[in-house]
Design a protein around this motif. Structure first.
Motif, PDB file in Angstrom:
ATOM      1  N   PRO B 503       0.827  -1.217   0.000  1.00 57.48           N
ATOM      2  CA  PRO B 503       0.000   0.000   0.000  1.00 57.48           C
ATOM      3  C   PRO B 503       0.860   1.265   0.000  1.00 57.48           C
ATOM      4  CG  PRO B 503      -0.005  -1.026   2.182  1.00 57.48           C
ATOM      5  CD  PRO B 503       0.866  -1.890   1.309  1.00 57.48           C
ATOM      6  N   SER B 504       0.212   2.407  -0.156  1.00 56.24           N
ATOM      7  CA  SER B 504       0.958   3.652  -0.352  1.00 56.24           C
ATOM      8  C   SER B 504       0.642   4.680   0.714  1.00 56.24           C
ATOM      9  CB  SER B 504       0.625   4.239  -1.721  1.00 56.24           C
ATOM     10  OG  SER B 504       1.594   5.193  -2.076  1.00 56.24           O
ATOM     11  N   PHE B 505       1.686   5.200   1.331  1.00 56.05           N
ATOM     12  CA  PHE B 505       1.528   6.350   2.220  1.00 56.05           C
ATOM     13  C   PHE B 505       2.622   7.355   1.894  1.00 56.05           C
ATOM     14  CE2 PHE B 505      -0.224   2.656   4.395  1.00 56.05           C
ATOM     15  CZ  PHE B 505      -1.537   3.078   4.539  1.00 56.05           C
ATOM     16  N   GLN B 506       2.394   8.587   2.288  1.00 58.04           N
ATOM     17  CA  GLN B 506       3.363   9.629   1.919  1.00 58.04           C
ATOM     18  C   GLN B 506       4.650   9.533   2.718  1.00 58.04           C
ATOM     19  OE1 GLN B 506       2.151  13.870   1.220  1.00 58.04           O
ATOM     20  NE2 GLN B 506       3.454  14.235   2.991  1.00 58.04           N
ATOM     21  N   VAL B 507       5.755   9.629   2.019  1.00 60.51           N
ATOM     22  CA  VAL B 507       7.076   9.685   2.656  1.00 60.51           C
ATOM     23  C   VAL B 507       7.847  10.845   2.019  1.00 60.51           C
ATOM     24  CG1 VAL B 507       7.089   7.187   3.059  1.00 60.51           C
ATOM     25  CG2 VAL B 507       8.099   8.102   0.948  1.00 60.51           C
ATOM     26  N   LEU B 508       8.964  11.226   2.614  1.00 57.94           N
ATOM     27  CA  LEU B 508       9.785  12.312   2.047  1.00 57.94           C
ATOM     28  C   LEU B 508      11.132  11.774   1.596  1.00 57.94           C
ATOM     29  CD1 LEU B 508       9.425  15.141   4.742  1.00 57.94           C
ATOM     30  CD2 LEU B 508       7.861  14.536   2.888  1.00 57.94           C
ATOM     31  N   ASN B 509      11.625  12.309   0.501  1.00 61.35           N
ATOM     32  CA  ASN B 509      12.995  12.002   0.100  1.00 61.35           C
ATOM     33  C   ASN B 509      13.945  12.644   1.125  1.00 61.35           C
ATOM     34  OD1 ASN B 509      15.618  12.227  -1.114  1.00 61.35           O
ATOM     35  ND2 ASN B 509      14.678  11.788  -3.096  1.00 61.35           N
ATOM     36  N   GLN B 510      14.868  11.846   1.652  1.00 60.23           N
ATOM     37  CA  GLN B 510      15.824  12.358   2.643  1.00 60.23           C
ATOM     38  C   GLN B 510      16.645  13.517   2.075  1.00 60.23           C
ATOM     39  OE1 GLN B 510      16.679  11.688   5.857  1.00 60.23           O
ATOM     40  NE2 GLN B 510      18.430  13.081   5.770  1.00 60.23           N
ATOM     41  N   SER B 511      16.967  13.459   0.788  1.00 61.90           N
ATOM     42  CA  SER B 511      17.933  14.407   0.225  1.00 61.90           C
ATOM     43  C   SER B 511      17.340  15.731  -0.222  1.00 61.90           C
ATOM     44  CB  SER B 511      18.660  13.779  -0.967  1.00 61.90           C
ATOM     45  OG  SER B 511      19.327  12.623  -0.567  1.00 61.90           O
ATOM     46  N   ASP B 512      16.035  15.745  -0.559  1.00 58.05           N
ATOM     47  CA  ASP B 512      15.484  17.015  -1.038  1.00 58.05           C
ATOM     48  C   ASP B 512      14.129  17.357  -0.444  1.00 58.05           C
ATOM     49  OD1 ASP B 512      13.686  15.399  -2.391  1.00 58.05           O
ATOM     50  OD2 ASP B 512      14.555  15.729  -4.368  1.00 58.05           O
ATOM     51  N   ALA B 513      13.650  16.538   0.507  1.00 54.27           N
ATOM     52  CA  ALA B 513      12.424  16.827   1.256  1.00 54.27           C
ATOM     53  C   ALA B 513      11.154  16.738   0.417  1.00 54.27           C
ATOM     54  CB  ALA B 513      12.508  18.196   1.947  1.00 54.27           C
ATOM     55  N   ARG B 514      11.267  16.208  -0.795  1.00 51.17           N
ATOM     56  CA  ARG B 514      10.064  16.122  -1.625  1.00 51.17           C
ATOM     57  C   ARG B 514       9.152  14.984  -1.156  1.00 51.17           C
ATOM     58  NH1 ARG B 514       9.643  15.445  -8.228  1.00 51.17           N
ATOM     59  NH2 ARG B 514       7.404  15.117  -8.298  1.00 51.17           N
ATOM     60  N   PRO B 515       7.853  15.253  -0.987  1.00 53.30           N
ATOM     61  CA  PRO B 515       6.924  14.181  -0.608  1.00 53.30           C
ATOM     62  C   PRO B 515       6.576  13.292  -1.802  1.00 53.30           C
ATOM     63  CG  PRO B 515       5.768  16.295  -0.691  1.00 53.30           C
ATOM     64  CD  PRO B 515       7.198  16.577  -1.059  1.00 53.30           C
ATOM     65  N   TRP B 516       6.459  11.996  -1.538  1.00 57.41           N
ATOM     66  CA  TRP B 516       6.088  11.016  -2.556  1.00 57.41           C
ATOM     67  C   TRP B 516       5.092  10.038  -1.948  1.00 57.41           C
ATOM     68  CZ3 TRP B 516       7.875  10.910  -7.551  1.00 57.41           C
ATOM     69  CH2 TRP B 516       9.041  11.620  -7.847  1.00 57.41           C
ATOM     70  N   PRO B 517       4.093   9.598  -2.708  1.00 56.47           N
ATOM     71  CA  PRO B 517       3.375   8.394  -2.301  1.00 56.47           C
ATOM     72  C   PRO B 517       4.400   7.259  -2.439  1.00 56.47           C
ATOM     73  CG  PRO B 517       2.207   9.595  -4.051  1.00 56.47           C
ATOM     74  CD  PRO B 517       3.598  10.160  -3.980  1.00 56.47           C
ATOM     75  N   PHE B 518       4.661   6.500  -1.371  1.00 56.46           N
ATOM     76  CA  PHE B 518       5.808   5.581  -1.385  1.00 56.46           C
ATOM     77  C   PHE B 518       5.683   4.566  -2.521  1.00 56.46           C
ATOM     78  CE2 PHE B 518       8.758   2.803   1.470  1.00 56.46           C
ATOM     79  CZ  PHE B 518       9.873   3.304   0.826  1.00 56.46           C
ATOM     80  N   GLN B 519       4.442   4.129  -2.794  1.00 60.36           N
ATOM     81  CA  GLN B 519       4.253   3.137  -3.852  1.00 60.36           C
ATOM     82  C   GLN B 519       4.758   3.650  -5.206  1.00 60.36           C
ATOM     83  OE1 GLN B 519       0.455   2.340  -5.769  1.00 60.36           O
ATOM     84  NE2 GLN B 519       0.353   0.401  -4.659  1.00 60.36           N
TER      85      GLN B 519
END
Lengths: 664, 664
Positions: B503-519
């Motif tokens: 399933p998909s939940f929002q996470v952030l890229n460590q390097s640029d703080a951009r949010p992504w649906p993890f899936q």
């Protein structure tokens, strides 16, 4: 062949230059079906480098044309700005701030190279013009004559401009590159290079290249800092260059610098400053101060001394002790910082200048492309409506009154920011010749608001019904409202500011419950919008007010021909969606019936909870009373022109507003 | 020419039929660089009508290939399902429910005609195959011979299938339309029409059309309900048709029915039922029960009696007293309800059947296209990995074990739903021959979960390390895990279910703080994913566990050649983003260094607050401990194969899992 043999044709609008400003102008022309041409002296579009930052407002504008999604999908999204100034001889991360101010826009800043952005414009122009409008490359104007006696007559068959266009060969139109075809550089476009327009014309003449004559109603010079168009009408830019020289590298960096994927401003103790702009496809753009390169006696630096190697060496010094190298360079250039702005943005409402042709500055704030596109976004619909015989030609004067102040603000911002950034950091509070890092951060944060493009606030005119001295906006340009214009009642919609862009909050379609950012329903199609905040339509009092407003709208002899065709209607009510019915509770003009396609299900919206995306709280966020509502007029560019009551007085205000804009 | 003169060639995978299942299969082939061909007997793609509903899971799959955004932009978004059953002789709105279950997926159901969906596939295939794979139209197989002795040998140079392909002329391949070219109908594809494959072959032979021989390793029949491929391998579908005949109209309706832009199920008292599916571009699809058309003695209805006129008249009766007419009809068809499913989905792991070729049912639940595409989505990567010599051929057996139960569930659901929907509403609780509206609503709501595609739960096999009898899943097919497989520890990730999609939940890229649906980071590129929930990387205990896990991963002789190439790595940690550093706190294998492009900045993510889009609370939502984390293996189709600890035992489980899947 003799001059009289030249092929001669007519067009309504001739656009010179196919960079972001020219393409934005052409997009409006395509969208509104205007007979326009756009020419560019280069043989190809841009494929790498050049401008890259897209601010929130630019993305809202792209969205209104339907291609913000393409830009967002391909771009790098910049979320955090990190600063690494050095206060004690070594670099450290001194601060982190969100790159865009939270809550201002549904779009945050992204970065993507200019070539892709031009591609989105070109595709959109092709789609809407059915290919009748396309960029004519390797074509440039070589003479302009203006029939001065005919300038004030904006009637349909009058073409006061006569332009001779020259067609270059592929070879003539391809600029030389300083280090071969493998790595593209932008030096030939830099302010360190001379303009080559006259050379191109001379060379083509020597080669007996072909020419043609175009008779045009209007002409827009989007032809950059060396603008040929500007020279023809004898206008100057005012301002001075500085001694600061900067280099630009687009590379895939190999580095242990921890914030390489953040926007960083790095001040070194004595080696100059550097800005990091992370980009798409692993690329990073670096703006690097070249402290060892100085302008010569002519006031300009010798560009032959600047190579990717000298630039990366400067960067390495600034970033030390972190390491920085690269294997792949996509593009590079260099420029000398300077800020200049034109005094006049148009000549007799016939020849207009947009973008770098009227304001130049340093690229680091990511403003050049954005402000240039927004110049053209402001002008395009006005020209289209005048050409179509819908609007009065006097609205063309608001181009200068509205955009020159923006350019001045931009220049002032860049002037301050560049000096703060190129200066040496202060060693301590007593070091008066150094730059205070606190002052720099303050400018950086304030700059974000300006740089978002969302603080633009156009002054009073026939297009913005607000109090104020119109002359004060436009350096003496008279853009007075018509004498009967009724000022908008700002207090009815506290957060829908007269003169500013209509903000966006989530609303639901009454008919299918789909959530929309409301601004997304204000497509750039050349129409004004009458947005009816209908309030509590189930209250008999409010329902009666709404009915009387709609009756007056459909019975107004002046407004009736324009309703739906030049004034799109949108309704937002505040009652629960499930307690209202489109066909029962809303006057027909708000969702008109078409004998071929039935009722309009896409114009009535509700401020209610969505199933999957929460509640937009639109009335609250717009600052509009949920019981009594209001009416708002937005211009074709989404800027707010009028706010009034949902009643007889309101309709009178709407009518007077449009009497000041439309011809009949 | 004689048979020996025929042009002969080889391909790894031959796909028959270029509908949604065939195109999904071809998309995998293009994405994985497989030498494949896809043929279709019709001369053109679909331009209107046919299937139109895209469920949440299908959109997640489209997103994994990179084109969900195109579908969402063009489609109508269905948010609310409204029912209008009649209990007292007149229509009334009895209920409203959200069309999709809230919170299950980031995508809700949308509706768009099949032709556009095929376009997205075709564009994607072209992009990834560089045009080497494209649909060969007006081409159909006319003979298949299988070298039975060679079937079990899945080595590289073995082509056990020999297929003769026939090339039709444009005229031969264009189906006749019942009412001329102005309005398209789909009757020729309906189950009311006979299959025309044999006629086409006979006609082409008479015309001396050209043929060729293809030697293939594998063949996938995506050739619809009348599947020619199914006939060659002698398989049957099991099940019976019903007497219910339904018509379908794609029109722009002119109506006062208030819920015409909602999905509605309308039961009339005695005139039959109707379903409203609002569509893109003002279109609405109506499924209309034709109570006056009955099957004849042959068990099939006479399709010549069915016209758009008879269908709209039936709709008008059902919707009365509301009015319904139209000026524009885009497409229409009719079909007889029946549910049938194949007993076998493949022949010796060489010839496979997908989509309508192995399961047919009524279209009203919007499942046909979705389940068909998902069949191919399940099979495609397995075939690709076997062809490439990466995976063991035994994984091909899981196609039947995993997909046949889905087909059976679909048939059972459709059987129940169709009868409830085509039946007469009960007058009251004592009316036993009528359909209870409460029962209908219950089926409708339960159906939404099934119909989302998100409830799919694959059984135990070498691809899903969970307890359970593999034979029970696959009707006797042996898909046992390898004897050393270590069962996943479901308790470490309560909401990442073994056998279900990640399933998909929002996470952030460590390097640029951009949010992504993890899936969204689990792109369909043919790779498994090892998702390291690294937990609290700043705790010395957890950091030591993580380091030992990563050391074991890079020192495992079995896993090492697969890491990054066939097993992509993703990391999600639970410490604050700003308190961690990519280069300091994470082992190199989690963000590998490339000498040409530097560090990998796109593989380490954090469960933290975003600037503009809130906190994803990913650890909490995934049900993973924030301190100790876990590791998860997902298959190339995003289904969960293994869950274990971030330690030596966990790496052993990962290694044993892949030993059961990869060849070496």
């Amino acid at each position: 062949m003799t001059v009289t043999d030249l092929q001669e044709s007519e067009c309504d609008v001739l656009i010179v230059g196919a960079g972001p400003a020219g393409l934005m102008m052409a997009t409006w022309m395509a969208r509104c079906g205007i007979n326009a041409r756009i020419v560019d002296k280069r043989s190809t579009k841009i494929f790498s480098g050049q401008a890259d930052g897209l601010q929130s407002r630019s993305l809202e504008i792209f969205d209104s044309f339907g291609f913000a999604d393409r830009a967002r999908k391909e771009a790098n999204h910049m979320l955090e700005a990190s600063q690494n100034p050095d206060e004690e001889g070594k670099l450290r991360r001194s601060d982190r701030v969100p790159d865009a101010i939270v809550g201002l826009s549904r779009f945050t800043q992204i970065v993507l190279h200019q070539g892709r952005i031009e591609r989105f414009f070109l595709d959109n122009i092709k789609k809407h013009s059915k290919d009748s409008l396309h960029v004519e490359r390797a074509v440039l104007p070589e003479s302009l004559s203006i029939d001065e006696d005919a300038c004030d007559n904006h009637s349909k068959d009058n073409y006061p401009l006569k332009v001779q266009l020259r067609h270059l060969t592929e070879e003539e139109a391809t600029p030389a590159q300083s280090n071969g075809p493998t790595v593209q550089d932008g030096l030939f476009r830099s302010n360190l290079a001379d303009d080559d327009t006259d050379d191109l014309i001379a060379q083509s003449r020597a080669n007996a290249g072909s020419t043609e004559i175009v008779r045009a109603k209007y002409m827009v010079g989007c032809d950059g800092a060396h603008s040929w168009t500007r020279r023809q009408i004898g206008f100057q830019l005012e301002g001075e260059p500085t001694d600061y020289i900067w280099g630009v590298l687009d590379i895939i960096p190999i580095t242990d610098f921890p914030d390489i994927r953040m926007r960083c401003a790095v001040h070194s103790a004595s080696s100059g400053s550097l800005m990091v702009i992370p980009r798409e496809n692993k690329l990073v753009r670096l703006y690097i101060q070249l402290t060892e390169i100085k302008p010569d006696a002519s006031g300009r630096a010798d560009r032959s001394k600047i190579t990717p190697d000298t630039i990366i060496k400067a960067a390495q010094k600034i970033l030390a002790p972190y390491k920085l190298t690269y294997e792949y360079c996509d593009w590079w250039t260099a420029y000398q910082i300077g800020q200049r702005v034109g005094k006049n943005f148009d000549y007799r409402s016939r020849v207009f200048l947009a973008g770098d042709a009227v304001h130049t500055h340093s690229p680091k704030a990511g403003q050049g492309m954005n402000v240039s596109m927004q110049d053209a976004f402001n002008l395009g619909w006005k020209l289209a409506l005048v050409v179509q015989g819908i609007a009065q030609s006097s609205i063309l004067k608001t181009y200068q009154s509205e955009r020159r102040r923006i350019a001045q603000d931009l220049i002032a911002f860049d002037h301050k920011f560049s000096r703060l950034f190129s200066g040496r950091p202060a060693k301590d509070v007593l070091d008066e010749s150094g730059v205070s890092m606190a002052e720099f951060k303050d400018a950086f944060v304030k700059g974000n608001m300006f740089a978002s493009g969302l603080s633009v606030d156009y002054g009073a005119s026939m297009l913005v019904a607000k109090p104020g001295d119109s002359a004060a906006q436009g350096d003496g340009t008279d853009v007075s409202s018509s004498s009967t214009q009724i000022p908008g009642k700002q207090e009815l919609a506290a957060n829908i500011k007269l003169g500013m862009r209509f903000p966006s909050f989530q609303v639901l379609n009454q008919s299918d419950a789909r959530p929309w950012p409301f601004q997304e329903r204000l497509k750039s199609d050349g129409r004004f919008r009458l947005i009816v905040f209908a309030g509590n339509v189930l209250s008999p009092t409010q329902s009666a007010r709404l009915t009387s407003f709609c009756d007056a709208l459909t019975s107004s002899a002046f407004l009736k021909p324009h309703v739906h065709t030049h004034i799109g209607l949108l309704t937002l009510h505040s009652v629960k969606r499930t307690e209202t019915e489109l066909l029962r509770d809303f006057p027909e003009v708000l969702h008109p019936f078409d004998p071929k396609t039935g009722w309009d299900y896409d114009s009535v919206f509700v401020d209610d909870e969505s199933y999957h995306q929460g509640h937009g709280e639109a009335y609250k966020n717009y600052g509009v009373d949920k019981e009594t509502g209001c009416v708002v007029v937005t211009r074709p560019d989404q800027y707010v022109g009028f706010v009034g009551e949902v009643d007889g007085e309101g309709i009178q205000g709407v009518e007077e507003y449009f009497k000041g804009v439309f011809l009949s």
